[in-house]
Design a protein around this motif. Structure first.
Motif, PDB file in Angstrom:
ATOM      1  N   LYS A  68       0.813  -1.230   0.000  1.00 50.90           N
ATOM      2  CA  LYS A  68       0.000   0.000   0.000  1.00 50.90           C
ATOM      3  C   LYS A  68       0.847   1.281   0.000  1.00 50.90           C
ATOM      4  CE  LYS A  68      -3.821  -2.453   0.548  1.00 50.90           C
ATOM      5  NZ  LYS A  68      -3.307  -3.782   0.287  1.00 50.90           N
ATOM      6  N   THR A  69       1.953   1.255  -0.747  1.00 55.36           N
ATOM      7  CA  THR A  69       2.781   2.452  -0.892  1.00 55.36           C
ATOM      8  C   THR A  69       2.708   3.022  -2.299  1.00 55.36           C
ATOM      9  OG1 THR A  69       4.704   1.094  -1.437  1.00 55.36           O
ATOM     10  CG2 THR A  69       4.422   1.727   0.898  1.00 55.36           C
ATOM     11  N   LEU A  70       2.004   2.319  -3.180  1.00 55.36           N
ATOM     12  CA  LEU A  70       1.851   2.727  -4.564  1.00 55.36           C
ATOM     13  C   LEU A  70       0.402   2.475  -4.961  1.00 55.36           C
ATOM     14  CD1 LEU A  70       3.527   3.531  -7.174  1.00 55.36           C
ATOM     15  CD2 LEU A  70       3.565   1.091  -7.669  1.00 55.36           C
ATOM     16  N   ALA A  71      -0.211   3.471  -5.560  1.00 57.32           N
ATOM     17  CA  ALA A  71      -1.596   3.340  -6.018  1.00 57.32           C
ATOM     18  C   ALA A  71      -1.663   3.771  -7.477  1.00 57.32           C
ATOM     19  CB  ALA A  71      -2.524   4.201  -5.177  1.00 57.32           C
ATOM     20  N   TRP A  72      -2.495   3.095  -8.247  1.00 60.01           N
ATOM     21  CA  TRP A  72      -2.771   3.532  -9.608  1.00 60.01           C
ATOM     22  C   TRP A  72      -4.278   3.556  -9.773  1.00 60.01           C
ATOM     23  CZ3 TRP A  72      -0.444  -0.900  -8.125  1.00 60.01           C
ATOM     24  CH2 TRP A  72      -1.025  -2.112  -8.487  1.00 60.01           C
ATOM     25  N   PHE A  73      -4.734   4.392 -10.678  1.00 60.23           N
ATOM     26  CA  PHE A  73      -6.175   4.628 -10.778  1.00 60.23           C
ATOM     27  C   PHE A  73      -6.548   5.007 -12.196  1.00 60.23           C
ATOM     28  CE2 PHE A  73      -4.191   8.653 -10.224  1.00 60.23           C
ATOM     29  CZ  PHE A  73      -4.933   9.526 -10.994  1.00 60.23           C
ATOM     30  N   ASP A  74      -7.838   4.916 -12.451  1.00 57.14           N
ATOM     31  CA  ASP A  74      -8.425   5.511 -13.638  1.00 57.14           C
ATOM     32  C   ASP A  74      -9.723   6.147 -13.193  1.00 57.14           C
ATOM     33  OD1 ASP A  74     -10.803   3.541 -14.460  1.00 57.14           O
ATOM     34  OD2 ASP A  74      -9.069   2.310 -13.903  1.00 57.14           O
ATOM     35  N   GLU A  75     -10.092   7.230 -13.848  1.00 60.64           N
ATOM     36  CA  GLU A  75     -11.301   7.948 -13.464  1.00 60.64           C
ATOM     37  C   GLU A  75     -11.962   8.560 -14.685  1.00 60.64           C
ATOM     38  OE1 GLU A  75     -10.022  10.946 -10.650  1.00 60.64           O
ATOM     39  OE2 GLU A  75      -8.770  11.966 -12.113  1.00 60.64           O
ATOM     40  N   LEU A  76     -13.279   8.634 -14.632  1.00 61.47           N
ATOM     41  CA  LEU A  76     -14.035   9.414 -15.605  1.00 61.47           C
ATOM     42  C   LEU A  76     -14.358  10.730 -14.937  1.00 61.47           C
ATOM     43  CD1 LEU A  76     -16.470   6.799 -17.207  1.00 61.47           C
ATOM     44  CD2 LEU A  76     -14.377   7.780 -18.180  1.00 61.47           C
ATOM     45  N   LEU A  77     -14.202  11.812 -15.694  1.00 62.65           N
ATOM     46  CA  LEU A  77     -14.345  13.153 -15.148  1.00 62.65           C
ATOM     47  C   LEU A  77     -15.409  13.946 -15.894  1.00 62.65           C
ATOM     48  CD1 LEU A  77     -10.523  13.873 -15.182  1.00 62.65           C
ATOM     49  CD2 LEU A  77     -11.882  13.460 -13.118  1.00 62.65           C
ATOM     50  N   SER A  78     -16.166  14.724 -15.165  1.00 63.65           N
ATOM     51  CA  SER A  78     -17.045  15.721 -15.753  1.00 63.65           C
ATOM     52  C   SER A  78     -16.204  16.988 -15.884  1.00 63.65           C
ATOM     53  CB  SER A  78     -18.251  15.962 -14.841  1.00 63.65           C
ATOM     54  OG  SER A  78     -19.013  17.045 -15.319  1.00 63.65           O
ATOM     55  N   THR A  79     -16.065  17.498 -17.119  1.00 66.50           N
ATOM     56  CA  THR A  79     -15.210  18.662 -17.376  1.00 66.50           C
ATOM     57  C   THR A  79     -15.892  19.600 -18.362  1.00 66.50           C
ATOM     58  OG1 THR A  79     -14.001  17.998 -19.374  1.00 66.50           O
ATOM     59  CG2 THR A  79     -13.267  17.014 -17.283  1.00 66.50           C
ATOM     60  N   GLN A  80     -15.260  20.744 -18.611  1.00 69.83           N
ATOM     61  CA  GLN A  80     -15.755  21.664 -19.632  1.00 69.83           C
ATOM     62  C   GLN A  80     -15.626  21.045 -21.027  1.00 69.83           C
ATOM     63  OE1 GLN A  80     -13.200  22.232 -17.544  1.00 69.83           O
ATOM     64  NE2 GLN A  80     -11.414  22.927 -18.705  1.00 69.83           N
TER      65      GLN A  80
END
Length: 166
Positions: free
Chosen positions: A99-111
């Motif tokens: 638990k010293t490294l995290a990776w992620f993906d995300e969908l974002l609401s943007t302009q």
């Protein structure tokens, strides 16, 4: 005796799940605060959330910045009091074993409507920091031919320049 062993096992796994959720909450809080800092044009909070050797890859093919280069690019926007506003609408977070490294993906609401962010965070001195971030615009499959027609002339030239650099 079996009940005691079962109780200890259940307690162990419950505590592990709680710890996992706590770490995941910390990563989510870091990313949410980072996006909020941009929306509030808070330059210091935004860039303090990144490691010193962070990389930011933007939506344009030429946007592959070190933290210092990204700060120089972004400062005029932050100075005007208006950077960008991204809000996560979906996020997946994963961890290495310790638990010293995290990776992620995300969908974002943007302009720009829905964008995708992905990246890597590292735990430094008990605090999660963004080490690598990639921002991409999403393109609905049904519209990809039209989008390619729009960007082809610009990117054909860029691809030629990049090939000549080799």
């Amino acid at each position: 005796m079996k009940n005691i062993i079962l109780f200890i096992g259940i307690t162990f796994f419950a505590n592990a799940a709680i710890a996992q959720n706590e770490v995941k909450s910390q990563v989510n809080a870091t990313l949410d605060a980072w996006h909020k800092a941009a929306a509030e044009a808070n330059f210091n909070n935004y860039f303090d959330a990144m490691t010193d050797d962070a990389i930011f890859i933007g939506t344009d093919a030429t946007e592959n910045w070190t933290k210092t280069a990204f700060q120089a690019y972004a400062k005029p926007y932050f100075d005007k009091g208006k950077a960008w506003s991204f809000t996560a609408i979906e996020r997946h977070v994963y961890f290495n074993d310790d638990k010293t490294l995290a990776w992620f993906d995300e969908l974002l609401s943007t302009q720009m409507k829905i964008c995708r962010g992905s990246g890597v965070l590292v735990l430094q001195k008990g605090k999660w920091k963004i080490k690598h971030y990639v921002l991409s615009m999403t393109i609905p499959n049904d519209t990809s031919d039209a989008v390619v027609k729009i960007k082809a002339p610009i990117e054909e030239q860029l691809m030629g320049e990049l090939r000549n650099k080799k």
